[in-house]
Design an enzyme around this catalytic site. Structure first.
Site, PDB file in Angstrom:
ATOM      1  N   PHE A  60       0.854  -1.188   0.000  1.00  0.00           N
ATOM      2  CA  PHE A  60       0.000   0.000   0.000  1.00  0.00           C
ATOM      3  C   PHE A  60       0.891   1.239   0.000  1.00  0.00           C
ATOM      4  O   PHE A  60       1.696   1.414   0.924  1.00  0.00           O
ATOM      5  CB  PHE A  60      -0.861  -0.046   1.264  1.00  0.00           C
ATOM      6  CG  PHE A  60      -1.797   1.109   1.503  1.00  0.00           C
ATOM      7  CD1 PHE A  60      -3.068   1.103   0.954  1.00  0.00           C
ATOM      8  CD2 PHE A  60      -1.436   2.166   2.321  1.00  0.00           C
ATOM      9  CE1 PHE A  60      -3.962   2.142   1.216  1.00  0.00           C
ATOM     10  CE2 PHE A  60      -2.321   3.205   2.588  1.00  0.00           C
ATOM     11  CZ  PHE A  60      -3.599   3.187   2.033  1.00  0.00           C
ATOM     12  N   GLY A  61       0.766   2.083  -1.016  1.00  0.00           N
ATOM     13  CA  GLY A  61       1.634   3.254  -1.113  1.00  0.00           C
ATOM     14  C   GLY A  61       0.894   4.554  -0.900  1.00  0.00           C
ATOM     15  O   GLY A  61       0.208   5.041  -1.806  1.00  0.00           O
ATOM     16  N   ILE A  87       7.126   1.366   3.027  1.00  0.00           N
ATOM     17  CA  ILE A  87       6.041   0.531   2.519  1.00  0.00           C
ATOM     18  C   ILE A  87       6.271  -0.934   2.908  1.00  0.00           C
ATOM     19  O   ILE A  87       7.160  -1.597   2.354  1.00  0.00           O
ATOM     20  CB  ILE A  87       5.914   0.664   0.980  1.00  0.00           C
ATOM     21  CG1 ILE A  87       5.901   2.143   0.564  1.00  0.00           C
ATOM     22  CG2 ILE A  87       4.678  -0.078   0.490  1.00  0.00           C
ATOM     23  CD1 ILE A  87       4.782   2.976   1.175  1.00  0.00           C
ATOM     24  N   GLN A  99       7.011  -6.159  46.605  1.00  0.00           N
ATOM     25  CA  GLN A  99       5.925  -5.230  46.289  1.00  0.00           C
ATOM     26  C   GLN A  99       6.134  -4.503  44.968  1.00  0.00           C
ATOM     27  O   GLN A  99       5.192  -4.286  44.220  1.00  0.00           O
ATOM     28  CB  GLN A  99       5.766  -4.211  47.420  1.00  0.00           C
ATOM     29  CG  GLN A  99       5.157  -4.834  48.662  1.00  0.00           C
ATOM     30  CD  GLN A  99       4.815  -3.801  49.716  1.00  0.00           C
ATOM     31  OE1 GLN A  99       5.010  -2.607  49.510  1.00  0.00           O
ATOM     32  NE2 GLN A  99       4.317  -4.257  50.834  1.00  0.00           N
ATOM     33  N   GLY A 158      18.559  -8.689  33.322  1.00  0.00           N
ATOM     34  CA  GLY A 158      19.444  -8.844  32.168  1.00  0.00           C
ATOM     35  C   GLY A 158      18.875  -9.803  31.137  1.00  0.00           C
ATOM     36  O   GLY A 158      19.028  -9.605  29.931  1.00  0.00           O
ATOM     37  N   GLU A 185       0.881   4.042  10.867  1.00  0.00           N
ATOM     38  CA  GLU A 185      -0.589   4.101  10.784  1.00  0.00           C
ATOM     39  C   GLU A 185      -1.117   5.240  11.659  1.00  0.00           C
ATOM     40  O   GLU A 185      -2.094   5.094  12.368  1.00  0.00           O
ATOM     41  CB  GLU A 185      -1.210   2.775  11.240  1.00  0.00           C
ATOM     42  CG  GLU A 185      -0.670   1.561  10.522  1.00  0.00           C
ATOM     43  CD  GLU A 185      -1.357   1.313   9.197  1.00  0.00           C
ATOM     44  OE1 GLU A 185      -2.380   1.958   8.920  1.00  0.00           O
ATOM     45  OE2 GLU A 185      -0.840   0.491   8.427  1.00  0.00           O
ATOM     46  N   GLY A 186      -0.463   6.374  11.563  1.00  0.00           N
ATOM     47  CA  GLY A 186      -0.840   7.519  12.386  1.00  0.00           C
ATOM     48  C   GLY A 186      -0.027   7.508  13.661  1.00  0.00           C
ATOM     49  O   GLY A 186      -0.059   6.545  14.418  1.00  0.00           O
TER      50      GLY A 186
END
Lengths: 404, 246
Positions: free
Chosen positions: A148-149, A182, A299, A360, A383-384
């Site tokens: 999708f461009g 893309i 905790q 780690g 996507e935003g």
């Protein structure tokens, strides 16, 4: 009982010990088909994705062979009609599938998001009957890979500024311009590309691999979505036959409607990555002994874990409600923005906290945490972006646009 | 070929086993139930493969309550044509086999496939009882099932090797690992499963011969003592004085 419900391929593959967490029994809000879809995609991910994903991500290679498997399981366009290569399912099923895929890896989910929401959906929604018959079954079966461009090197958050052009020339359009970031482009058979016509209107065309003047170089050096392939789209006087124009798409709202579909899937998907991190952190906290007791007894660890499951639960409910609205055709773009923004940020925060709980070990490929965290850095802005989605909410509630 | 596959419902392998008060029953709260893997991965999938190559139909049958419908739907999603649920708790192997036999008698199946055992009680009794009740030949623990003309050729493990048997159908087979490979249902199968017939039939009268009296968990594991590998004398002392095994 010598049985395990997950099958391990090869003896060196790491065991995927993931267990689903559903603190508020949100699953009870889903149908039997939704639950079955979830179980099926989870089994598929455990079998096909988990054993190989760390290796592919490490080598920054796309497991292209998974396209076929994604197609077979039905992950491409599940909510499109069966006659056009879809699955005939509803929007919640689509969300659940995206969540299970992203539980495996955001890059794998991206492969499916792009194919379904950004390639099949625009052809289904804006294409001619011939285009639907020609492309959709092949995209649904994985025979064709699509991309999708929309985004350009100089126009990301502001797609309305795009400069790619479609010049009418007899029975064709001459496409010029460049697209950036893309997903799937270097391996794609077709690209749905957005550009301005002679009147300055944004139109969509289907560009096929091999058309003269069309190239799709790969973008290297990503520290995120390393198992997903990303590239550019370059068009130099590409002659696109006029029957490849999407007849029903006119104006920016057409590509934006596709993005809404994809963002909707991301709102669900991000929960998958969060669940994987939480699940790993919870197990680690119960198994890892320091000062003579499991670190989960301290905790500060409990605070982290308790906040994680609280945020996941909220995100699950948000996604579920958004899914109900989407099924009723009532989910607005702004509502989708809110869920995408909230859930991706939630997932990223959880990945960071989970990393701390693992100490780690959290930075190694023995655990999925660092990979999810690096992936989610992309998901946060593609996507935003996180900020743009906030401004969409701002505009929606005040009626005042911050973009003008 | 007309094939019947018997499926059972079992707790997920990750389920924590607990019993209700005084050990009177298995505590199902919070437990996920799945289709017995031997039934699903081997019996059902091999049945589907035979149907795909030879034509015919695959029916799944189950003894259980409506709580089992999700696993029956899964069998349909994987590819079975239709399903029958005999509406009763599968309380014992004898009860279950008699219910299955009563149903199977009403249809002429060429092949009845079961998993070699269920992963909860690991009883492995039902397929044998079913064959006996139907007066059919029975091959247990088959790792391979092929058709040669009208004959079924089955491979089963024996100590130090394998045994190949040839049987004329109809027959009952219990399937072991190796007969087929797991199939994950796809989205289209899941949607089709909704529309496939799932018939619920009442159980036949069966005198219960087995009553469960009591369940109990194995004793909790004792604490482990770790001894330095250099300190063999201490190990010997503990084995002698505390464990009293040497």
């Amino acid at each position: 009982m010598a049985h395990t419900t997950s099958i391990q391929k090869g003896s060196t593959a790491k065991q995927d010990r993931f267990q689903f967490h559903d603190y508020y029994l949100v699953e009870e809000l889903l149908s039997e088909e939704h639950r079955m879809a979830r179980a099926a995609v989870r089994d598929w991910v455990k079998q096909e994705v988990s054993p190989i994903i760390e290796d592919y991500a490490e080598r920054a290679e796309c497991p292209v062979h998974l396209f076929k498997g994604l197609a077979e399981i039905g992950a491409f366009g599940p909510s499109l009609p069966v006659e056009y290569g879809g699955g005939g399912m509803d929007e919640i099923a689509y969300g659940v599938i995206m969540q299970e895929l992203e539980r495996g890896d955001s890059g794998i989910r991206s492969m499916a998001s792009v194919q379904g929401s950004l390639v099949m959906y625009p052809i289904f929604r804006y294409g001619s009957e011939e285009q639907k018959r020609k492309y959709l079954p092949k995209l649904g079966s994985g025979e064709f890979i699509g991309c999708f461009g929309l985004t350009e090197p100089d126009h990301g958050s502001n797609p309305a500024g795009m400069t790619s052009t479609l010049r009418k020339d007899a029975d064709a359009y001459i496409l010029n311009g460049a697209k950036m970031w893309i997903t799937n482009s270097p391996i794609a058979d077709i690209a749905v590309v957005w550009a301005r016509d002679d009147e300055g209107k944004i139109r969509g065309v289907i560009v096929e691999k091999g058309m003269k003047g069309f190239s799709a170089p790969e973008i290297h050096g990503k520290w995120s979505l390393r198992a997903s392939i990303t590239g550019e789209l370059v068009f130099e006087d590409v002659r696109v036959p006029k029957e490849n124009l999407l007849p029903e798409a006119e104006g920016l709202k057409a590509p934006l409607s596709c993005l809404s579909k994809a963002r909707y899937g991301i709102a669900w998907g991000a929960i998958g990555a969060a669940l994987d991190c939480y699940d790993s952190a919870l197990r680690y906290a119960k198994e890892r002994i320091q000062f003579g007791k499991p670190i989960g007894q301290f905790q500060l660890t409990q605070k982290k874990l308790a906040e994680m499951i609280t945020e996941i639960t909220k995100a699950q409910l948000l996604a579920w409600r958004l899914g109900v609205l989407a099924n009723e055709g009532r989910a607005s773009a702004a509502q989708i923005s809110m869920a995408k923004r909230n859930n991706v940020y939630m997932a990223l925060q959880i990945a960071r906290e989970a990393r701390q709980i693992h100490g780690g070990m959290g930075i190694t490929n023995e655990y999925p945490i660092m990979r999810h965290m690096m992936n989610l850095e992309t998901v946060l802005t593609y996507e935003g972006t996180h900020d743009i989605h906030l401004l969409i909410t701002g505009q929606d509630i005040t009626g005042l646009s911050a973009f003008k | 070929m007309k094939i019947l596959v018997c499926i059972s419902r079992v707790p997920d392998t990750e389920a924590r086993v607990a019993f209700t008060a005084e050990g009177s029953a298995f505590d199902e709260s919070g437990v996920t139930f799945i289709m017995n893997p031997y039934d699903e991965w081997y019996a059902l999938v091999r049945a589907l493969e035979l149907k795909e190559s030879l034509g015919g139909s695959v029916t799944v049958v189950h003894v259980g309550t409506a709580a089992s419908d999700p696993i029956i739907r899964k069998a349909l999603a994987i590819g079975a044509d239709d399903a029958v649920r005999i509406d009763a708790e599968a309380s014992s192997a004898d009860f279950t086999a008699r219910q299955l036999a009563a149903f199977a008698k009403s249809e002429n199946y060429d092949l009845i496939l079961c998993g070699k055992e269920t992963i909860d009680y690991n009883g492995a009794e039902v397929p044998g009882m079913l064959a006996e009740l139907l007066g059919l030949p029975f091959v247990s623990h088959a790792e391979k099932l092929e058709m040669e003309g009208q004959k079924f050729v089955l491979t089963r493990p024996v100590t130090g090797g394998t045994e190949v048997v040839e049987v004329e159908g109809p027959l009952v087979v219990s399937a072991a690992k190796g007969m087929a490979e797991q199939r994950i249902p796809n989205m289209r199968g899941i949607m089709m499963a909704k529309r496939k017939p799932l018939k619920v039939v009442p159980p036949v009268e069966v005198e219960e011969k087995v009553q469960f009296v009591h369940f109990e968990l194995p004793p909790a594991k004792k604490e482990v003592k770790l001894i330095d590998p250099e300190n063999m004398d201490e190990l010997v002392r503990l084995l002698h004085e505390e464990a009293k095994v040497i």
